[in-house]
Design an enzyme around this catalytic site. Structure first.
Site, PDB file in Angstrom:
ATOM      1  N   HIS A  46      -0.828  -0.198  10.557  1.00  0.00           N
ATOM      2  CA  HIS A  46      -0.750   1.084  11.210  1.00  0.00           C
ATOM      3  C   HIS A  46       0.205   0.894  12.165  1.00  0.00           C
ATOM      4  O   HIS A  46       0.949  -0.194  12.689  1.00  0.00           O
ATOM      5  CB  HIS A  46      -2.142   0.670  12.374  1.00  0.00           C
ATOM      6  CG  HIS A  46      -2.733   1.870  12.929  1.00  0.00           C
ATOM      7  ND1 HIS A  46      -2.010   2.283  14.214  1.00  0.00           N
ATOM      8  CD2 HIS A  46      -3.568   2.908  12.662  1.00  0.00           C
ATOM      9  CE1 HIS A  46      -2.823   3.112  14.435  1.00  0.00           C
ATOM     10  NE2 HIS A  46      -3.382   3.731  13.809  1.00  0.00           N
TER      11      HIS A  46
ATOM     12  N   ASP B 134      -5.306  -7.647  13.042  1.00  0.00           N
ATOM     13  CA  ASP B 134      -5.878  -6.295  13.598  1.00  0.00           C
ATOM     14  C   ASP B 134      -7.231  -5.990  12.703  1.00  0.00           C
ATOM     15  O   ASP B 134      -7.052  -5.714  11.582  1.00  0.00           O
ATOM     16  CB  ASP B 134      -4.745  -5.315  13.239  1.00  0.00           C
ATOM     17  CG  ASP B 134      -5.230  -3.908  13.634  1.00  0.00           C
ATOM     18  OD1 ASP B 134      -6.351  -3.843  13.734  1.00  0.00           O
ATOM     19  OD2 ASP B 134      -4.359  -3.130  13.439  1.00  0.00           O
TER      20      ASP B 134
ATOM     21  N   GLN C 251     -10.088  -1.887  11.756  1.00  0.00           N
ATOM     22  CA  GLN C 251     -10.723  -0.949  10.654  1.00  0.00           C
ATOM     23  C   GLN C 251     -11.781  -2.023   9.970  1.00  0.00           C
ATOM     24  O   GLN C 251     -12.710  -1.380   9.256  1.00  0.00           O
ATOM     25  CB  GLN C 251      -9.519  -0.519   9.593  1.00  0.00           C
ATOM     26  CG  GLN C 251      -9.911   0.670   8.755  1.00  0.00           C
ATOM     27  CD  GLN C 251     -10.247   1.875   9.605  1.00  0.00           C
ATOM     28  OE1 GLN C 251     -11.418   2.270   9.419  1.00  0.00           O
ATOM     29  NE2 GLN C 251      -9.574   2.145  10.475  1.00  0.00           N
TER      30      GLN C 251
ATOM     31  N   CYS D 261      -1.123   7.384  10.765  1.00  0.00           N
ATOM     32  CA  CYS D 261      -0.495   6.341  11.377  1.00  0.00           C
ATOM     33  C   CYS D 261      -0.078   5.363  10.482  1.00  0.00           C
ATOM     34  O   CYS D 261       0.081   3.987  10.897  1.00  0.00           O
ATOM     35  CB  CYS D 261      -1.390   5.570  12.473  1.00  0.00           C
ATOM     36  SG  CYS D 261      -1.803   6.899  13.566  1.00  0.00           S
TER      37      CYS D 261
HETATM   38  C1  LIG Z   1      -7.474   2.556  14.426  1.00  0.00           C
HETATM   39  C2  LIG Z   1      -6.672   1.500  14.180  1.00  0.00           C
HETATM   40  C3  LIG Z   1      -5.625   1.074  15.132  1.00  0.00           C
HETATM   41  C4  LIG Z   1      -5.569   1.471  16.284  1.00  0.00           C
HETATM   42  O1  LIG Z   1      -6.731   1.412  17.467  1.00  0.00           O
HETATM   43  P1  LIG Z   1      -6.927   2.244  18.500  1.00  0.00           P
HETATM   44  O2  LIG Z   1      -8.212   2.151  19.049  1.00  0.00           O
HETATM   45  O3  LIG Z   1      -6.395   3.597  18.220  1.00  0.00           O
HETATM   46  O4  LIG Z   1      -6.007   1.458  19.545  1.00  0.00           O
HETATM   47  C5  LIG Z   1      -4.899  -0.025  14.737  1.00  0.00           C
HETATM   48  N1  LIG Z   1      -5.120  -0.582  13.749  1.00  0.00           N
HETATM   49  C6  LIG Z   1      -5.918   0.003  12.649  1.00  0.00           C
HETATM   50  C7  LIG Z   1      -5.932  -0.749  11.374  1.00  0.00           C
HETATM   51  C8  LIG Z   1      -6.641   0.825  12.874  1.00  0.00           C
HETATM   52  O5  LIG Z   1      -7.386   1.431  11.921  1.00  0.00           O
END
Ligand SMILES: *Cc1c(COP(=O)(O)O)cnc(C)c1O
Length: 408
Positions: free
Chosen positions: A125, A202, A205, A366
């Protein structure tokens, strides 16, 4: 393990928004990877907060402040328990994953030196690309990319080749929001640790679908956003190993994060307050805890099983449409389907689906580098949650067929 299929109508009643009409049709909400819907149980917690005990926390001696502080700290413990985190002060409340990642990137600015290398995966992302680019600009570090293959899987051989004693940090999402791929983070974490690099995963998701055990993973940092897990927007969490959180400098200066302030010198508060400057999203934090209670009352394993069945069904049905291609065909996937139909722009499909009351996302999600990899402007993305049904998949498939007939 519960079979959600049997309880699905009862579960759907928890989500008032699922009753609403859009363009004269009952809403079919398939944009869960962007944000999830909120059950009444969580909405009630938000209303109760503002009706009953809205007050600033950690500072007041009065009753309301103490009640709000207790509820907020209780929510921190719920997050701790959900992600199997060792200590409550290793949970930092943030405004969401983007904020969490920036906090770590900013902290590392003082720890990296020229020539150090940072690895990121090719399916990140933007929020897990841009902060590291900014970090490299500041420190003279180099960003290297772990490539992916046509199926949307990381090429692990290449990853191992990229690792060296120059590698200081590795960043990867647990699940790709654009493709649904579940990445082999256990292997990534172990290999990175073998060369002495720290790892941030991260989990934005993954968290709605998979319960991560951060201690078993032995990961250094893990992030999640409440709004993708049936909670409100504007709140999330950063898990950091205590030793890392001690090492990193604070992100923002302000109230709450200090121990003592004079104009000559300020000393910082203990964890987690060092990273929680200013008045936080108190109600949001409490509601995040309630959202985890809700998910756990249904059961994360039952959710994963139900969504996996839904994914299989939707994949089969969509692939029956002529000219439809799915991007992201990894062996291990969550319930995200990114697709295009030959000769049609994704935006046009999304627009027609909206007229039919079906909410999907179109665009680059994104994750522009992924779109560049496939040489496409974007995709239509349908992402399913445990409150979606096979009947809704049928509505989607009929809608896509109709869009195809109109546009070709
Ligand atoms: C949604 C998402 C983000 C960003 O999250 P926010 O809540 O908008 O800060 C980052 N990485 C992944 C994989 C996402 O799905």
């Amino acid at each position: 393990m519960k079979d959600l299929g049997k309880d699905i109508q009862k579960i759907r009643k928890d989500f008032p928004i699922l009753q609403r009409q859009v363009n004269g049709q009952t809403l079919v909400y398939l944009d869960n990877a962007a944000t999830s819907q909120t059950p009444q149980q969580v909405i009630d917690v938000i209303v109760d907060y503002y009706h009953g005990y809205n007050a600033n926390i950690h500072r007041g001696v009065h009753t309301l402040s103490q009640e709000a502080t207790d509820a907020y700290e209780e929510a921190r413990k719920k997050i701790q328990s959900h992600f199997s985190i060792g200590k409550p002060h290793e949970v930092i409340f943030t405004s969401g994953t983007t904020h969490s990642i920036n906090m770590v990137a900013n902290g590392f600015a003082s720890l990296l030196k020229e020539g150090d290398e940072i690895l990121v995966s090719a399916m990140e992302h933007h929020s897990n690309i841009v902060p590291w680019q900014m970090l490299c600009e500041k420190t003279g570090g180099t960003l290297k990319v772990i490539p992916m293959n046509e199926n949307g899987e990381l090429v692990m051989e290449e990853f191992h080749n990229l690792l060296s004693d120059k590698t200081k940090l590795v960043f990867c999402n647990h699940v790709s929001n654009a493709l649904g791929t579940i990445n082999p983070i256990e292997e990534i974490i172990d290999a990175a640790h073998n060369v002495g690099a720290a790892v941030l995963i991260d989990g934005a998701q993954a968290a709605p679908h998979i319960k991560a055990d951060v201690q078993a993973l032995n990961v250094d940092f893990y992030t999640a956003s409440a709004h993708k897990m049936c909670g409100p927007t504007g709140v999330g969490m950063l898990y950091g190993k205590e030793e890392w959180l001690q090492k990193l400098p604070p992100y923002q200066g302000g109230g709450e994060m200090i121990a003592e302030v004079t104009f000559e010198k300020t000393t910082y508060a203990d964890l987690p307050h060092k990273f929680e400057a200013g008045t936080p999203n108190i109600c949001g934090g409490i509601a995040f805890g309630a959202a985890l209670d809700y998910l756990n009352s249904i059961g994360m394993e039952a959710i994963a099983q139900y969504e996996s069945d839904l994914l299989e069904y939707a994949t089969e049905q969509l692939l029956s449409i002529e000219g439809l291609r799915i991007y992201g065909t990894a062996e291990d996937k969550t319930s995200v389907i990114s697709f295009n139909i030959e000769g049609i722009h994704p935006y046009d499909i999304g627009t027609i689906l909206d007229k039919l009351g079906i909410a999907v996302r179109t665009g680059h999600h994104c994750a522009q580098p992924i779109m560049d990899f496939y040489g496409i402007p974007g995709t239509v993305r349908a992402s399913f949650s445990f409150y979606n049904t096979k009947e809704e998949v049928d509505v989607l498939v009929a809608g896509v067929k109709r869009a195809r007939n109109m546009l070709l």
